[in-house]
Design a protein around this motif. Structure first.
Motif, PDB file in Angstrom:
ATOM      1  N   TRP A 138      23.169  41.047  13.578  1.00 24.00           N
ATOM      2  CA  TRP A 138      23.140  40.559  12.197  1.00 24.00           C
ATOM      3  C   TRP A 138      24.322  41.100  11.402  1.00 24.00           C
ATOM      4  O   TRP A 138      24.930  40.373  10.603  1.00 24.00           O
ATOM      5  CB  TRP A 138      21.840  40.979  11.530  1.00 24.00           C
ATOM      6  N   ARG A 139      24.672  42.367  11.591  1.00 19.25           N
ATOM      7  CA  ARG A 139      25.808  42.936  10.871  1.00 19.25           C
ATOM      8  C   ARG A 139      27.105  42.212  11.244  1.00 19.25           C
ATOM      9  O   ARG A 139      27.984  42.003  10.401  1.00 19.25           O
ATOM     10  CB  ARG A 139      25.934  44.436  11.165  1.00 19.25           C
ATOM     11  N   TYR A 140      27.238  41.836  12.509  1.00 19.39           N
ATOM     12  CA  TYR A 140      28.439  41.110  12.932  1.00 19.39           C
ATOM     13  C   TYR A 140      28.516  39.759  12.228  1.00 19.39           C
ATOM     14  O   TYR A 140      29.577  39.352  11.737  1.00 19.39           O
ATOM     15  CB  TYR A 140      28.414  40.917  14.448  1.00 19.39           C
ATOM     16  N   ALA A 141      27.378  39.050  12.148  1.00 20.13           N
ATOM     17  CA  ALA A 141      27.353  37.775  11.437  1.00 20.13           C
ATOM     18  C   ALA A 141      27.638  37.972   9.956  1.00 20.13           C
ATOM     19  O   ALA A 141      28.309  37.148   9.314  1.00 20.13           O
ATOM     20  CB  ALA A 141      25.996  37.092  11.632  1.00 20.13           C
ATOM     21  N   ASP A 142      27.154  39.097   9.377  1.00 20.82           N
ATOM     22  CA  ASP A 142      27.401  39.386   7.974  1.00 20.82           C
ATOM     23  C   ASP A 142      28.875  39.636   7.719  1.00 20.82           C
ATOM     24  O   ASP A 142      29.435  39.218   6.694  1.00 20.82           O
ATOM     25  CB  ASP A 142      26.577  40.601   7.550  1.00 20.82           C
ATOM     26  N   LYS A 179      26.809  36.112  18.155  1.00 19.68           N
ATOM     27  CA  LYS A 179      26.505  37.343  17.417  1.00 19.68           C
ATOM     28  C   LYS A 179      26.314  38.521  18.357  1.00 19.68           C
ATOM     29  O   LYS A 179      26.816  39.622  18.099  1.00 19.68           O
ATOM     30  CB  LYS A 179      25.261  37.121  16.551  1.00 19.68           C
ATOM     31  N   VAL A 180      25.612  38.301  19.463  1.00 19.29           N
ATOM     32  CA  VAL A 180      25.389  39.407  20.405  1.00 19.29           C
ATOM     33  C   VAL A 180      26.691  39.791  21.096  1.00 19.29           C
ATOM     34  O   VAL A 180      27.019  40.977  21.232  1.00 19.29           O
ATOM     35  CB  VAL A 180      24.315  39.004  21.438  1.00 19.29           C
ATOM     36  N   LEU A 181      27.460  38.796  21.529  1.00 13.00           N
ATOM     37  CA  LEU A 181      28.732  39.089  22.184  1.00 13.00           C
ATOM     38  C   LEU A 181      29.684  39.826  21.247  1.00 13.00           C
ATOM     39  O   LEU A 181      30.301  40.833  21.620  1.00 13.00           O
ATOM     40  CB  LEU A 181      29.386  37.781  22.652  1.00 13.00           C
ATOM     41  N   GLY A 182      29.819  39.326  20.028  1.00 11.32           N
ATOM     42  CA  GLY A 182      30.742  39.949  19.086  1.00 11.32           C
ATOM     43  C   GLY A 182      30.347  41.357  18.733  1.00 11.32           C
ATOM     44  O   GLY A 182      31.208  42.246  18.636  1.00 11.32           O
ATOM     45  N   ALA A 183      29.048  41.594  18.538  1.00 10.25           N
ATOM     46  CA  ALA A 183      28.606  42.932  18.166  1.00 10.25           C
ATOM     47  C   ALA A 183      28.712  43.903  19.329  1.00 10.25           C
ATOM     48  O   ALA A 183      29.123  45.058  19.154  1.00 10.25           O
ATOM     49  CB  ALA A 183      27.165  42.876  17.655  1.00 10.25           C
ATOM     50  N   ARG A 236      32.598  44.108  20.318  1.00 15.02           N
ATOM     51  CA  ARG A 236      33.514  44.270  19.176  1.00 15.02           C
ATOM     52  C   ARG A 236      34.671  43.266  19.268  1.00 15.02           C
ATOM     53  O   ARG A 236      35.843  43.620  19.188  1.00 15.02           O
ATOM     54  CB  ARG A 236      34.047  45.701  19.103  1.00 15.02           C
ATOM     55  N   ILE A 237      34.307  42.020  19.443  1.00 11.45           N
ATOM     56  CA  ILE A 237      35.300  40.963  19.612  1.00 11.45           C
ATOM     57  C   ILE A 237      35.842  40.544  18.252  1.00 11.45           C
ATOM     58  O   ILE A 237      35.091  40.415  17.282  1.00 11.45           O
ATOM     59  CB  ILE A 237      34.672  39.749  20.330  1.00 11.45           C
ATOM     60  N   GLU A 238      37.133  40.344  18.171  1.00 16.86           N
ATOM     61  CA  GLU A 238      37.751  39.871  16.943  1.00 16.86           C
ATOM     62  C   GLU A 238      37.266  38.458  16.621  1.00 16.86           C
ATOM     63  O   GLU A 238      37.071  37.623  17.505  1.00 16.86           O
ATOM     64  CB  GLU A 238      39.276  39.865  17.095  1.00 16.86           C
ATOM     65  N   PHE A 239      37.103  38.192  15.334  1.00 20.36           N
ATOM     66  CA  PHE A 239      36.668  36.863  14.911  1.00 20.36           C
ATOM     67  C   PHE A 239      37.662  35.794  15.341  1.00 20.36           C
ATOM     68  O   PHE A 239      37.297  34.661  15.640  1.00 20.36           O
ATOM     69  CB  PHE A 239      36.501  36.810  13.380  1.00 20.36           C
ATOM     70  N   GLU A 240      38.931  36.157  15.347  1.00 15.42           N
ATOM     71  CA  GLU A 240      39.979  35.201  15.674  1.00 15.42           C
ATOM     72  C   GLU A 240      39.824  34.661  17.080  1.00 15.42           C
ATOM     73  O   GLU A 240      40.191  33.516  17.370  1.00 15.42           O
ATOM     74  CB  GLU A 240      41.354  35.860  15.524  1.00 15.42           C
ATOM     75  N   TYR A 241      39.249  35.464  17.984  1.00 14.15           N
ATOM     76  CA  TYR A 241      39.046  35.009  19.360  1.00 14.15           C
ATOM     77  C   TYR A 241      38.089  33.832  19.406  1.00 14.15           C
ATOM     78  O   TYR A 241      38.332  32.833  20.101  1.00 14.15           O
ATOM     79  CB  TYR A 241      38.522  36.169  20.206  1.00 14.15           C
ATOM     80  N   PHE A 242      36.995  33.907  18.660  1.00 12.91           N
ATOM     81  CA  PHE A 242      36.035  32.799  18.629  1.00 12.91           C
ATOM     82  C   PHE A 242      36.647  31.563  17.977  1.00 12.91           C
ATOM     83  O   PHE A 242      36.420  30.444  18.432  1.00 12.91           O
ATOM     84  CB  PHE A 242      34.775  33.212  17.865  1.00 12.91           C
ATOM     85  N   ARG A 243      37.430  31.785  16.931  1.00 12.65           N
ATOM     86  CA  ARG A 243      38.006  30.620  16.254  1.00 12.65           C
ATOM     87  C   ARG A 243      39.064  29.936  17.114  1.00 12.65           C
ATOM     88  O   ARG A 243      39.129  28.707  17.163  1.00 12.65           O
ATOM     89  CB  ARG A 243      38.617  31.034  14.916  1.00 12.65           C
ATOM     90  N   ILE A 246      37.367  39.962  28.652  1.00  3.98           N
ATOM     91  CA  ILE A 246      36.460  38.827  28.483  1.00  3.98           C
ATOM     92  C   ILE A 246      37.216  37.559  28.869  1.00  3.98           C
ATOM     93  O   ILE A 246      38.273  37.257  28.313  1.00  3.98           O
ATOM     94  CB  ILE A 246      35.948  38.738  27.043  1.00  3.98           C
ATOM     95  N   VAL A 247      36.687  36.832  29.824  1.00  9.69           N
ATOM     96  CA  VAL A 247      37.288  35.598  30.318  1.00  9.69           C
ATOM     97  C   VAL A 247      36.328  34.464  29.984  1.00  9.69           C
ATOM     98  O   VAL A 247      35.264  34.338  30.601  1.00  9.69           O
ATOM     99  CB  VAL A 247      37.566  35.664  31.826  1.00  9.69           C
ATOM    100  N   TRP A 248      36.677  33.672  28.995  1.00  6.07           N
ATOM    101  CA  TRP A 248      35.800  32.592  28.521  1.00  6.07           C
ATOM    102  C   TRP A 248      36.294  31.285  29.123  1.00  6.07           C
ATOM    103  O   TRP A 248      37.362  30.774  28.788  1.00  6.07           O
ATOM    104  CB  TRP A 248      35.837  32.532  27.004  1.00  6.07           C
ATOM    105  N   LEU A 249      35.500  30.728  30.009  1.00  2.00           N
ATOM    106  CA  LEU A 249      35.824  29.474  30.679  1.00  2.00           C
ATOM    107  C   LEU A 249      35.247  28.291  29.897  1.00  2.00           C
ATOM    108  O   LEU A 249      34.105  28.356  29.419  1.00  2.00           O
ATOM    109  CB  LEU A 249      35.263  29.447  32.100  1.00  2.00           C
TER     110      LEU A 249
END
Length: 584
Positions: free
Chosen positions: A46-50, A152-156, A159-166, A270-273
């Motif tokens: 939740w903190r990561y989403a916040d 949310k679970v992966l990022g928290a 500690r993945i940067e938001f830019e990676y998801f975007r 992290i290798v995202w296919l």
């Protein structure tokens, strides 16, 4: 620049008022995937989403470093799971491959594979996954489209940067024209690209091929936004080669996670296919024609051919089913399209030395890069064969061949850009990979290895790196040569068209000359007969003139016409005679 974590000291009420992401609803959403007793992991997620919401609230009207481009990501993490009664099969969304540097035990013990499926228990197990131990390199494979809970679970946890998801999911938001980003803005984020080639069981018509190409971009965008299940394969582009062959373009995004505690934990990549679930046959898919679908079977998918090193051939036990990992569930339909990278997470690292991989992250990722290189050379071979086929029989089809060569050249230019990006990864970002994400150059060294052993191991890692640099340099030269070949082919076809046009113009000129000669004979006759009106005694006319008057009049008129018609030739002959006389 990487995002700092946490990103904001904004109060929760301020964040909730602007984004609409409430703490209670977020926690309830998290508890759909994580057990209620495990509140620690739900709170972290939740903190990561916040923090994403806080970053997205930095509007351009107030902040120099605005976060408007993260609003779509914020909306995604605030969504609840789709309530779709038709649930797909369970799917291993995360595959974790650990390479241990401890030199005890068997080789299979130093290479451990863990899987986490898309169920709530799988998400719960992954949330409690501990960091890799020292002297361990972890390659974490993500497969396909994510859900809000998984992000949310992966990022928290990592500690993945938001830019990676975007950067991985740019189709969620409007285009801000900032992707691809500058290398300095994402030093630990890299993107690779692969193509999966398919053959149709029943060929389409050429008009349908042209229609699919024109509608490809819009159809792919619609297909991306229609994905709702965790693990759905992401499609970046569909390349329609001809009536029976097409290719699906997909990305592989790599994020190097910074080490925690200066060597107290291992390295993580992290290798995202994009390759996830099998692509099911659908008449609305961007590669299919709704009016006349060309049915495709799994056997029509071309695999990525890999060279087996000699050390693997010496010990074929590595390729036994017990070593390859669990068999993934297959689609219930006969027309599913398997992606080319479907076995990569389960069987990753078979050609690597686990001890070296545990100490050198670039070496640990070398098998992935070799896979991309093999996939690339197959695609370039296909394009080269396509160009040769077009050039062999373009007579009578020049306009179509020109369009096809232009399409092939644009594909090759796109492949050349991807190859150049991978070369930049190896040349400029190799230190980040070798140091496990530490940009200051610190590199942990395995204490269990002696200096001689360490130098020997590093030589093998350096050899693998040199092979990768050599392979991608070859691919860059090959792509450039094919672009030149396609451009030269377009020139040849264009010149052929121009030559044919010249020949037709010459033929037309000859016919006009014949018509001119005919006009030369008939125009004076027509003029004379029109003048006298054919009123001659010999023709039964009412006039008093004889027909010989017409011929006597026709002779000077025709002579005058001949002089006017051939005046250029007469003047040229006269000019040549005068020139000769002047020389004498």
């Amino acid at each position: 620049m990487s995002e700092s974590y946490p990103l904001s000291t904004m109060s929760h009420s301020h964040v909730d008022s602007e984004i609409g992401l409430s703490r209670n609803s977020s926690v309830r959403g998290m508890r759909q995937g994580i057990d209620e007793h495990n509140n620690y992991y739900a709170e972290r997620a939740w903190r990561y989403a916040d923090h994403i919401a806080a970053r997205a609230n930095h509007g351009q009207n107030r902040y120099l470093f605005c976060g408007s481009h993260f609003r779509a990501l914020c909306e995604l993490v605030s969504k609840s799971a789709p309530n779709n009664p038709k649930k797909p099969l369970e799917f291993d969304y995360v595959v974790c491959c650990d390479f241990s540097g401890v030199s005890v035990g068997t080789e299979s013990a130093r290479r451990q594979i863990q899987t986490f499926d898309t169920t709530a228990s799988g998400l719960d197990s992954f949330a409690s996954l501990t960091d890799p131990a020292p002297q361990t390199t972890r390659v974490l494979f993500l497969r396909g489209h994510p859900s809000a809970e998984w992000i949310k679970v992966l990022g928290a946890q990592q500690r993945i940067e938001f830019e990676y998801f975007r950067q991985k999911l740019p189709f969620l938001d409007k285009d801000y024209h900032d992707i691809p980003a500058l290398p300095s803005n994402s030093q630990n984020i890299f993107h690779l690209n692969i193509m999966t080639v398919y053959k149709r069981h029943r060929a389409l018509r050429w008009s349908q091929v042209d229609k699919l190409r024109k509608a490809e971009k819009k159809a792919v965008s619609k297909y991306q936004r229609s994905q709702s299940y965790v693990g759905d394969s992401i499609v970046r582009r569909v390349c329609i080669f001809d009536e029976s062959e097409f290719a699906i373009e997909q990305d592989i995004s790599i994020c190097i996670v910074n080490q925690r505690g200066r060597g107290k934990t291992g390295k993580t990549a992290i290798v995202w296919l994009d390759s996830g679930r099998e692509l099911c046959h659908d008449s609305e898919a961007p590669w299919e024609c709704p009016l006349n679908p060309g049915y495709i079977t799994p056997n029509n998918a071309l695999p990525t051919i890999r060279h087996i090193p000699s050390k693997i051939l010496a010990s074929m036990s590595r390729l036994e089913p017990s070593v390859l990992g669990p068999e993934r569930p297959t689609c219930s339909q006969d027309t599913c399209l398997p992606p080319s990278a479907e076995h990569l997470p389960y069987q990753y690292g078979l050609t690597l030395d686990p001890v070296i991989a545990s100490n050198d992250l670039l070496y640990a990722l070398s098998e992935l890069l070799f896979f991309v290189a093999c996939n690339e050379v197959q695609f370039l071979n296909l394009i080269e064969q396509r160009i040769a086929t077009l050039m062999d029989g373009f007579k009578g089809y020049e306009s179509i061949v020109l369009e096809e060569l232009n399409y092939a050249m644009r594909l090759l230019q796109s492949r050349a850009r991807h190859i150049a990006d991978t070369q930049a990864l190896l040349e400029n970002s190799g230190s980040v990979l070798r140091n496990g994400g530490d940009r200051r150059g610190r590199r942990s060294r395995a204490p269990s290895m002696s200096d001689d052993q360490n130098s020997c191991r590093c030589s093998e890692a350096l050899h693998a790196e040199s092979l990768l640099v050599e392979d991608f340099a070859y691919l860059a030269r090959r792509a450039t040569a094919l672009i030149t070949q396609a451009r030269d082919g377009m020139t040849v076809v264009s010149n052929t068209v121009m030559l044919e046009e010249s020949r037709r113009a010459i033929s037309k000129t000859v016919r006009l000359e014949k018509l001119t000669l005919l006009t030369f004979f008939f125009l004076p006759l027509s003029l004379t007969t029109s003048f006298f009106g054919c009123n001659f005694r010999e023709l039964g006319g009412t006039g008093q003139l004889s027909i010989w008057v017409m011929f006597l009049t026709l002779l000077p008129v025709m002579s005058l016409t001949a002089v006017l018609c051939f005046w250029d030739h007469i003047s040229a002959i006269e000019w040549t005679r005068k020139l000769r006389l002047s020389k004498n």
